[in-house]
Design a protein around this motif. Sequence first.
Motif, short mmCIF file in Angstrom:
data_model
loop_
_atom_site.label_atom_id
_atom_site.label_comp_id
_atom_site.label_asym_id
_atom_site.label_seq_id
_atom_site.Cartn_x
_atom_site.Cartn_y
_atom_site.Cartn_z
N ASP A 194 64.52 59.69 21.26
CA ASP A 194 63.51 60.51 21.91
C ASP A 194 63.25 60.11 23.36
O ASP A 194 62.74 60.91 24.14
CB ASP A 194 62.19 60.44 21.13
N ASN A 195 63.59 58.87 23.69
CA ASN A 195 63.30 58.39 25.04
C ASN A 195 64.20 57.21 25.37
O ASN A 195 64.97 56.73 24.52
CB ASN A 195 61.82 58.00 25.17
N LEU A 196 64.11 56.75 26.61
CA LEU A 196 64.94 55.64 27.06
C LEU A 196 64.54 54.31 26.43
O LEU A 196 65.37 53.42 26.24
CB LEU A 196 64.86 55.53 28.59
N VAL A 197 63.27 54.18 26.10
CA VAL A 197 62.79 52.95 25.45
C VAL A 197 63.50 52.78 24.12
O VAL A 197 64.04 51.70 23.81
CB VAL A 197 61.26 53.00 25.26
N SER A 198 63.50 53.83 23.31
CA SER A 198 64.16 53.77 22.00
C SER A 198 65.66 53.57 22.15
O SER A 198 66.29 52.82 21.38
CB SER A 198 63.87 55.07 21.23
N LEU A 199 66.26 54.22 23.16
CA LEU A 199 67.70 54.06 23.39
C LEU A 199 68.05 52.60 23.67
O LEU A 199 68.96 52.04 23.04
CB LEU A 199 68.12 54.93 24.58
N MET A 200 67.34 51.98 24.61
CA MET A 200 67.68 50.61 24.99
C MET A 200 67.26 49.61 23.91
O MET A 200 67.89 48.54 23.79
CB MET A 200 67.05 50.26 26.34
N ASN A 201 66.24 49.92 23.15
CA ASN A 201 65.88 49.05 22.02
C ASN A 201 66.99 49.02 20.97
O ASN A 201 67.13 48.05 20.23
CB ASN A 201 64.58 49.51 21.38
N THR A 202 67.79 50.09 20.93
CA THR A 202 68.94 50.12 20.02
C THR A 202 70.15 49.43 20.63
O THR A 202 70.84 48.65 19.96
CB THR A 202 69.30 51.58 19.68
N LEU A 203 70.42 49.70 21.91
CA LEU A 203 71.62 49.14 22.56
C LEU A 203 71.49 47.65 22.86
O LEU A 203 72.47 46.91 22.75
CB LEU A 203 71.89 49.89 23.86
N GLU A 247 75.36 46.03 32.60
CA GLU A 247 75.72 47.33 33.19
C GLU A 247 76.09 48.30 32.08
O GLU A 247 77.13 48.15 31.42
CB GLU A 247 76.89 47.14 34.15
N PHE A 248 75.22 49.27 31.84
CA PHE A 248 75.48 50.31 30.84
C PHE A 248 75.92 51.57 31.59
O PHE A 248 75.14 52.17 32.33
CB PHE A 248 74.22 50.59 30.02
N LEU A 249 77.18 51.95 31.40
CA LEU A 249 77.74 53.10 32.11
C LEU A 249 77.48 54.39 31.34
O LEU A 249 77.70 54.46 30.12
CB LEU A 249 79.25 52.91 32.29
N ILE A 250 77.02 55.42 32.05
CA ILE A 250 76.67 56.71 31.46
C ILE A 250 77.55 57.79 32.08
O ILE A 250 77.63 57.90 33.30
CB ILE A 250 75.19 57.06 31.67
N GLU A 251 78.19 58.59 31.24
CA GLU A 251 79.09 59.63 31.73
C GLU A 251 78.31 60.84 32.24
O GLU A 251 77.34 61.27 31.63
CB GLU A 251 80.05 60.05 30.61
N SER A 252 78.77 61.39 33.38
CA SER A 252 78.10 62.54 33.99
C SER A 252 78.72 63.84 33.49
O SER A 252 79.94 63.99 33.42
CB SER A 252 78.22 62.47 35.51
N PRO A 273 78.63 55.63 24.52
CA PRO A 273 79.29 56.84 24.00
C PRO A 273 78.54 58.10 24.42
O PRO A 273 77.31 58.13 24.42
CB PRO A 273 79.25 56.65 22.48
N LEU A 274 79.27 59.15 24.80
CA LEU A 274 78.63 60.35 25.33
C LEU A 274 77.76 61.06 24.30
O LEU A 274 76.84 61.79 24.66
CB LEU A 274 79.67 61.30 25.91
N GLU A 275 78.04 60.85 23.00
CA GLU A 275 77.17 61.47 22.00
C GLU A 275 75.83 60.74 21.88
O GLU A 275 74.88 61.28 21.31
CB GLU A 275 77.87 61.51 20.63
N VAL A 276 75.75 59.54 22.44
CA VAL A 276 74.51 58.76 22.43
C VAL A 276 73.68 59.05 23.68
O VAL A 276 72.46 59.21 23.62
CB VAL A 276 74.81 57.25 22.32
N CYS A 277 74.33 59.10 24.82
CA CYS A 277 73.62 59.32 26.09
C CYS A 277 74.60 59.88 27.11
O CYS A 277 75.75 59.44 27.18
CB CYS A 277 73.02 58.01 26.59
N ARG A 278 74.16 60.86 27.88
CA ARG A 278 74.98 61.40 28.97
C ARG A 278 74.06 61.89 30.08
O ARG A 278 72.84 62.00 29.89
CB ARG A 278 75.88 62.54 28.49
N ILE A 279 74.65 62.17 31.23
CA ILE A 279 73.88 62.66 32.37
C ILE A 279 73.91 64.18 32.40
O ILE A 279 74.97 64.78 32.33
CB ILE A 279 74.44 62.09 33.69
N ILE A 280 72.73 64.77 32.51
CA ILE A 280 72.61 66.21 32.74
C ILE A 280 72.51 66.42 34.25
O ILE A 280 71.56 65.98 34.89
CB ILE A 280 71.37 66.77 32.03
N HIS A 281 73.53 67.06 34.81
CA HIS A 281 73.61 67.23 36.26
C HIS A 281 73.79 68.72 36.59
O HIS A 281 74.89 69.25 36.50
CB HIS A 281 74.79 66.41 36.80
#
Length: 447
Positions: free
Chosen positions: A297-306, A315-320, A392-400
Amino acid sequence: MNTRTGNTNCLWKRDFVLLIFTGLMVLLIYSLTTENMRMIRNLVSKLQEEPVLCPVAISEESITPLKNTKHYLVSAFMDQRVKGFDIRIIGIFKRDSINPLHCSFCCGGVCNKTSPANILPHSDNFGFPYTATDVLCQIPKNCDPSYVTVLTQPSSNVSDHLFIPIRNKKEEMRFNFTVCISNLFGDYNNVLQFAQTLEMYKLLGVNRVVIYNTSCGPELERLLQSYRQEGFVEMVPWPIDRFLNPSRGWLFSEHGGDLHYFGQIVNLNECVYRSMERSHYVLLNDIDEIIMPYKHDNLVSLMNTLEPQHSNVGEFLIESHFFPKKHFEPSGRFHLPQWEKVPGINILEHIYREDPERGVFNPLKMIVKPKLIEQTSVHEVLRKFGERYKVPLEVCRIIHVRVALREYLKLEELNEDKRLWDFQDKLIPNVDKALKRAGLLPAEEQN
């Protein structure tokens, strides 16, 4: 007999009164002496805590020319992660004019305590004459410095040099997530997308957005000042065009100029160090990009998992992923009347995603732990103390949302992605409030 008794009683009373008076005077003198001593001790303590100002000129600008060179200083930070060094200065140096330099410190009221400088130009310069450069210095013995500058000769007279403050000496960890926006230039005025992006980041758990501003349009200026007064946005003036001819493109051979993209790499590095002691994570991306979790739901939950799975990663790389602005959601449900006269793109109307072409370079952006980063570029970290992990892009990606990268793709070749719509119930009213607060909605809408 009676007379002598009366005299004795009078003498006794007089002595008793004198005794009481003397006791009170002693107590009063003791109290005053104790209070004076306490005040003196407090004054001495304050004088010891507050640094004595150096008798030199202190720069209050974000870009400071370095005397007798073609270089510029941006900011200085306490940084003791590299053995043998204590201070890191972020600068802009002319690549063909880098000669030995010396750091000069203000230690209390004593100036010109010097040490040799170690100069580290960043490797990503894209062919431009000027590049982001770090200057590492060791603090001299018996020195608690507040200000620093750089000299061409250790014996130089410091009275005609500008010193810059040393940051990160007493910072406290205040934020979980900070977004660093490299720069605004060219009277950029994409107000609606800017407001939507900032409000989206609030919903995702971001606490602070740092923006380097060369120039922007009048409506965007009003919006930014509103966010600055609220405390969510930190504005850093970036008058790079007063000193150099900054490029509007990323490659010198194509775009010319003195410095890559208005000093984008300088800004990103300065922001990482500015945030190092006060923010656990830093997001390095452009203002028209949203680093979006797709399984949280948010970046807090994402990073608490990663974080537990990748504790050594800095360095956590996010695909655009690009969402071409020429394609609109057909129902028009988010073509809202109150936003029609607000300049900029409405990101809720663009739901068609262009997947990256595999086998070629695809731009990445980053979530970093600043204490594990030494030097960063735009799409990757150059020098770090931790490891790298591509999310992984199914976990997090950039909306541009922007112009299409591959113009030849037809609408049916794109993927429908309505992730932003999951936040519509809070996002839309929050954007309305932000625009109203800045006076950017039509009068009838404000009423």
